[in-house]
Structure formats: structure tokens, C-alpha cells
Design a protein around this motif. Structure first.
Motif, mmCIF file in Angstrom:
data_model
loop_
_atom_site.group_PDB
_atom_site.id
_atom_site.type_symbol
_atom_site.label_atom_id
_atom_site.label_comp_id
_atom_site.label_asym_id
_atom_site.label_seq_id
_atom_site.Cartn_x
_atom_site.Cartn_y
_atom_site.Cartn_z
ATOM 1 N N VAL A 1 9.303 0.978 7.224
ATOM 2 C CA VAL A 1 10.356 1.957 7.052
ATOM 3 C C VAL A 1 10.615 2.505 5.494
ATOM 4 O O VAL A 1 10.737 1.517 4.857
ATOM 5 C CB VAL A 1 11.676 1.492 7.826
ATOM 6 C CG1 VAL A 1 12.573 2.861 7.584
ATOM 7 C CG2 VAL A 1 11.342 1.273 9.053
ATOM 8 N N ALA A 2 10.598 3.683 5.434
ATOM 9 C CA ALA A 2 10.519 4.233 3.921
ATOM 10 C C ALA A 2 11.859 5.232 4.073
ATOM 11 O O ALA A 2 11.608 6.216 4.763
ATOM 12 C CB ALA A 2 9.323 5.018 3.473
ATOM 13 N N ALA A 3 12.776 4.771 3.172
ATOM 14 C CA ALA A 3 14.114 5.542 3.195
ATOM 15 C C ALA A 3 14.415 6.182 1.896
ATOM 16 O O ALA A 3 14.302 5.392 0.907
ATOM 17 C CB ALA A 3 15.146 4.648 3.694
ATOM 18 N N ARG B 1 11.612 7.388 7.367
ATOM 19 C CA ARG B 1 10.172 7.792 8.122
ATOM 20 C C ARG B 1 9.442 6.472 8.253
ATOM 21 O O ARG B 1 9.949 5.458 7.575
ATOM 22 C CB ARG B 1 9.537 8.467 7.206
ATOM 23 C CG ARG B 1 8.806 8.148 6.145
ATOM 24 C CD ARG B 1 8.142 9.341 5.227
ATOM 25 N NE ARG B 1 7.737 8.848 3.997
ATOM 26 C CZ ARG B 1 6.327 8.208 3.845
ATOM 27 N NH1 ARG B 1 5.550 7.882 4.927
ATOM 28 N NH2 ARG B 1 6.269 7.674 2.762
ATOM 29 N N VAL B 2 8.857 6.265 9.249
ATOM 30 C CA VAL B 2 7.878 5.200 9.545
ATOM 31 C C VAL B 2 6.496 5.128 9.281
ATOM 32 O O VAL B 2 5.927 6.257 9.596
ATOM 33 C CB VAL B 2 8.172 4.598 11.126
ATOM 34 C CG1 VAL B 2 7.417 3.631 11.661
ATOM 35 C CG2 VAL B 2 9.670 4.574 11.433
ATOM 36 N N VAL B 3 5.878 4.188 8.798
ATOM 37 C CA VAL B 3 4.573 3.946 8.362
ATOM 38 C C VAL B 3 4.065 2.823 9.086
ATOM 39 O O VAL B 3 4.638 1.821 9.094
ATOM 40 C CB VAL B 3 4.398 3.903 6.976
ATOM 41 C CG1 VAL B 3 2.961 3.661 6.657
ATOM 42 C CG2 VAL B 3 4.779 5.029 6.169
ATOM 43 N N THR C 1 0.618 -1.258 -0.021
ATOM 44 C CA THR C 1 -0.152 -0.024 -0.009
ATOM 45 C C THR C 1 0.775 1.023 -0.253
ATOM 46 O O THR C 1 0.635 2.244 -0.771
ATOM 47 C CB THR C 1 -1.000 0.018 0.968
ATOM 48 O OG1 THR C 1 -1.603 -1.323 1.366
ATOM 49 C CG2 THR C 1 -1.811 1.038 1.397
ATOM 50 N N THR C 2 1.911 1.320 0.853
ATOM 51 C CA THR C 2 2.967 2.275 0.866
ATOM 52 C C THR C 2 3.471 2.481 -0.549
ATOM 53 O O THR C 2 3.721 3.633 -1.093
ATOM 54 C CB THR C 2 3.915 2.151 1.770
ATOM 55 O OG1 THR C 2 3.317 1.944 3.287
ATOM 56 C CG2 THR C 2 4.866 3.446 2.249
ATOM 57 N N ALA C 3 3.882 1.336 -1.156
ATOM 58 C CA ALA C 3 4.607 1.407 -2.327
ATOM 59 C C ALA C 3 3.704 2.031 -3.441
ATOM 60 O O ALA C 3 4.104 2.830 -4.417
ATOM 61 C CB ALA C 3 5.108 0.007 -2.778
#
Length: 261
Positions: free
Chosen positions: A255-257, A243-245, A86-88
Motif C-alpha cells: 500500500v502506497a499512501a 493506493r495498492v500495488v 521496487t515500488t520505493a
């Protein structure tokens, strides 16, 4: 539904329930629907009762609404990992997606399936997983390589990856013994074991990722909540901005870096 079939499903439910299957009714329905013959049904029931994961028995799993092929020994994609996809997908469209430790290829498939122009590349160290991923990603014309992390990738990919999916193993070695038997016994150890603190593979990915990421590219990885501070530190030390989701409902964290622009 004829009485004999109802009776047969009822008998299967009883066998599954006796073996400890919590969702025995649902599993029985799936096994009967998948069976090609009476012998095939009996074989599937026997394997499930013996502890094989339902997905290995059926030969497929459902992940984020998509059916993916899964064969014996291959890591079964977890529903908790849908937060990563979902984040991607919120970052799409992009030019190039790389799925490291791809397993069945489910992450890359879900993320890129609506974006035919995307270059999708995947790798896994397990030949069985690579075979699965090639089947699942065939419709996307993805390139799937067998090897350790970045090692088998073509050099022209360096500096071009907009989205790096790195669902690396992150279970601490000492905690593997506490995993459900169907994971611990039937999935490849390399897909589970993250070393003493669960972050050894992430450290290796972080060291190499900046050279493969495009300017402003994003690395996405899943980690346990107790590991988040250390995971962020690892990625920050590699020159990325993490950042953390989180999803409180599933207690999942991603974690999105981001690579510097």
C-alpha cells in the motif's frame, strides 16, 4: 572437484534432506563455501539440521540482489518484500528516506544505495536488529536508532520524510502458530506479531506518520491480501491517500499512501 569433497558435500546433502530441507543441494553448497574449518562446517550443519534459518547459520541473506548481514534472532528479509523496494525505487530520488521496523536495514539499503545524497534514517525496537542495520548501512552513513517506531528519532526529521518504508509486522497473533518453525522459533516475536487482526502496528504508524511526512511524501507498507481494505481505511483515516500495488506471481501487496500537498 576432488572425490573427498564431493563425498563430503553428498553427506551434507543427505543430512539436510533427512531434516526436511527442500533445497538441500543448494544449501549444502553454501554451507561448504562458507565454512572456515571442518569444525565450523559441522557446527553450521548441526544448527541447520536443528531448524535454525539458513540465513542465521550463514550470517547473511541475499535480498534484491544485495547481501546483508543477519544475526541470530533477527528477522530475515523476505523475497516477497522486494515488491516494496521496487515500488520505493520507482519514487526515487528523494531527499529523505525513513525505514521504520528496519530489521537488518535491507530495505533502506536497496532503496537508497544508488543515491548517496539521500538522508537515510532507520529505527528498530530490537537492539540485535539495530546492530545489523548499522553494519549493513555503514557505507551509506545512515543514522540507525534503537527504539519504538518514531520515538527515538531526532525532531528535525519531522515534516521532512519523503519516503517512509514501514514494513511493520502484520501476522495476526492467532496465525503465528502456523508459520514455519524457522520463523516462529528463531525470529523475534515483535517482528512478526501484528496483533489480533495483524494491523495494530500499522494503526500506530498511521497515527504518527502525517507529522513526519513531507508534503507529498509517501508511506509504503506491506499487507496480506485479506487485510488490504482495512489497511487502506486506516491510512485514509489518517489523512493519507492510499493506493495498492500487487504482484500476482508472489501474491504480495504493497500500500502506497501519499501525504497531502
Amino acid at each position: 572437484m576432488v572425490a573427498s569433497l564431493v563425498s563430503s558435500i553428498s553427506a551434507t546433502v543427505s543430512r539436510l534432506r533427512a531434516a526436511g530441507c527442500v533445497f538441500a543441494e543448494d544449501e549444502a553448497a553454501l554451507l561448504h563455501a562458507e565454512a572456515r574449518s571442518g569444525d565450523h562446517l559441522e557446527s553450521m550443519i548441526a544448527r541447520r539440521v536443528a531448524g535454525a534459518p539458513l540465513e542465521h547459520v550463514l550470517g547473511w541473506a541475499t535480498f534484491a540482489g544485495v547481501r546483508v548481514a543477519v544475526t541470530d534472532g533477527v528477522f530475515v528479509p523476505r523475497h516477497r518484500t522486494e515488491l516494496l523496494t521496487t515500488t520505493a525505487r520507482s519514487l526515487m530520488p528523494v531527499g529523505t528516506v525513513l525505514d521504520l521496523c528496519c530489521g537488518t536495514g535491507a530495505l533502506g539499503l536497496v532503496v537508497a544505495r544508488d543515491h548517496p545524497a539521500v538522508r537515510l534514517v532507520a529505527t528498530d525496537v530490537d537492539p540485535r536488529a539495530v546492530e545489523c542495520a548499522r553494519r549493513n548501512l555503514a557505507s551509506l552513513s545512515a543514522a540507525v536508532y534503537c527504539g519504538d517506531l518514531f520515538e527515538p528519532l531526532p525532531q528535525d526529521l519531522r515534516g521532512t520524510v519523503d519516503l517512509l518504508l514501514a514494513n511493520v509486522p502484520y501476522v495476526p497473533t492467532a496465525e503465528i502458530v502456523y508459520l514455519p518453525e524457522e520463523f516462529r522459533v528463531h525470529e523475534a516475536r515483535a517482528a512478526l506479531d501484528g496483533g489480533p487482526d495483524g494491523l495494530d502496528v500499522l494503526r500506530r504508524v498511521a497515527r504518527e506518520a502525517p507529522a513526519w511526512l513531507a508534503s507529498g511524501g509517501t508511506l509504503l507498507t506491506e499487507a496480506g491480501v485479506p487485510q488490504l481494505a482495512a489497511a487502506r481505511e486506516i491510512l485514509s483515516a489518517a489523512g493519507l491517500d492510499p493506493r495498492v500495488v500487487t504482484d500476482p506471481e508472489t501474491e504480495t501487496a504493497v500500500v502506497a499512501a501519499v501525504s497531502p500537498v
